[in-house]
Design a protein around this motif. Structure first.
Motif, short mmCIF file in Angstrom:
data_model
loop_
_atom_site.label_atom_id
_atom_site.label_comp_id
_atom_site.label_asym_id
_atom_site.label_seq_id
_atom_site.Cartn_x
_atom_site.Cartn_y
_atom_site.Cartn_z
N ASP A 148 0.81 -1.22 0.00
CA ASP A 148 0.00 0.00 0.00
C ASP A 148 0.83 1.27 0.00
O ASP A 148 0.36 2.31 -0.46
N ASP A 149 2.05 1.20 0.53
CA ASP A 149 2.87 2.41 0.60
C ASP A 149 3.71 2.65 -0.65
O ASP A 149 4.51 3.58 -0.70
N ILE A 150 3.49 1.85 -1.69
CA ILE A 150 4.18 2.04 -2.97
C ILE A 150 3.25 2.83 -3.90
O ILE A 150 2.09 2.45 -4.10
N THR A 151 3.77 3.90 -4.47
CA THR A 151 3.02 4.69 -5.45
C THR A 151 3.79 4.69 -6.76
O THR A 151 5.01 4.52 -6.79
N LEU A 152 3.06 4.85 -7.86
CA LEU A 152 3.66 4.86 -9.19
C LEU A 152 3.57 6.26 -9.77
O LEU A 152 2.49 6.84 -9.79
N GLY A 169 7.60 6.16 -0.42
CA GLY A 169 7.89 7.49 0.13
C GLY A 169 8.69 8.29 -0.90
O GLY A 169 8.26 8.45 -2.04
N GLU A 170 9.86 8.73 -0.50
CA GLU A 170 10.73 9.49 -1.40
C GLU A 170 11.78 8.62 -2.08
O GLU A 170 12.66 9.12 -2.77
N THR A 171 11.70 7.31 -1.88
CA THR A 171 12.72 6.38 -2.37
C THR A 171 12.22 5.59 -3.57
O THR A 171 11.23 4.87 -3.47
N PRO A 172 12.90 5.70 -4.72
CA PRO A 172 12.52 4.88 -5.87
C PRO A 172 12.91 3.42 -5.62
O PRO A 172 13.99 3.14 -5.11
N VAL A 208 13.05 -3.91 -10.54
CA VAL A 208 12.73 -3.65 -9.13
C VAL A 208 14.00 -3.90 -8.33
O VAL A 208 14.70 -4.90 -8.54
N VAL A 209 14.29 -2.99 -7.41
CA VAL A 209 15.45 -3.11 -6.53
C VAL A 209 15.37 -4.48 -5.82
O VAL A 209 14.29 -4.87 -5.36
N PRO A 210 16.49 -5.22 -5.76
CA PRO A 210 16.43 -6.60 -5.24
C PRO A 210 15.69 -6.77 -3.91
O PRO A 210 14.90 -7.70 -3.77
N GLU A 211 15.90 -5.90 -2.96
CA GLU A 211 15.25 -6.09 -1.65
C GLU A 211 13.75 -5.83 -1.68
O GLU A 211 13.05 -6.13 -0.71
N TRP A 212 13.22 -5.31 -2.77
CA TRP A 212 11.79 -5.04 -2.91
C TRP A 212 11.10 -6.05 -3.83
O TRP A 212 9.89 -5.96 -4.06
N ARG A 213 11.83 -7.00 -4.35
CA ARG A 213 11.25 -7.99 -5.27
C ARG A 213 10.33 -8.95 -4.53
O ARG A 213 10.43 -9.14 -3.33
#
Length: 158
Positions: A3-7, A62-65, A91-96
């Motif tokens: 939910d905290d991810i925005t595009l 947030g402010e982090t891509p 996608v950044v590895p830790e967010w996959r």
């Protein structure tokens, strides 16, 4: 997708252009021999359209891509008759594994539909199962710049 991810649409003056370009360059730069990191940054900046083709989207926590995906006119020099392309899904590895890539793909598909595009392409060496789950179909398997890839297509609005 969390939910905290925005595009967001990436703009040419966005402070994250360089980071997105570095992700793309590090992941796929080997397919573009002679391309420098600086040229890759300028290429990404040039693909930051205001709508339709080209467009780049960024997943933000947030402010982090944390990820990106693009809609571009040409992504495979040997298949210029295929256009446009879903490209640079990263996608950044830790967010996959959290649905971010799927969310980015769906955002690019929505952009395509809004632009009147009903058919487009991608190629991937290793993410066929992700794209098949999202409705993409195999077109062909081939060697592209030293890598075995699958070209896939998607019919939209059906």
């Amino acid at each position: 997708m969390p939910d905290d991810i925005t595009l967001h649409r990436l703009t040419a003056d966005d402070p994250h252009v360089s980071l997105v370009a570095i992700w793309i360059f590090e992941a796929w730069g080997h397919l573009h021999r002679g391309l420098t990191q600086e040229q890759a940054i300028e290429r990404v900046r040039a693909e930051c359209g205001q709508g339709g083709v080209p467009s780049i989207f960024v997943a933000m926590q947030g402010e982090t891509p944390v990820g990106t995906a693009s809609l571009i006119a040409d992504d495979m020099s040997i298949r210029r008759e295929f256009t446009p392309w879903l490209a640079s899904v990263y996608v950044v590895p830790e967010w996959r594994g959290q649905g971010i890539a799927s969310g980015l793909v769906k955002r690019v598909e929505a952009e395509a539909i809004e632009s009147g595009i009903r058919h487009f392409y991608l190629y991937t060496p290793d993410q066929q199962s992700l794209y098949r789950r999202l409705g993409w179909q195999d077109v062909e398997h081939l060697e592209y710049r030293g890598e075995t890839v699958t070209v896939m297509s998607r019919q939209l609005g059906l």
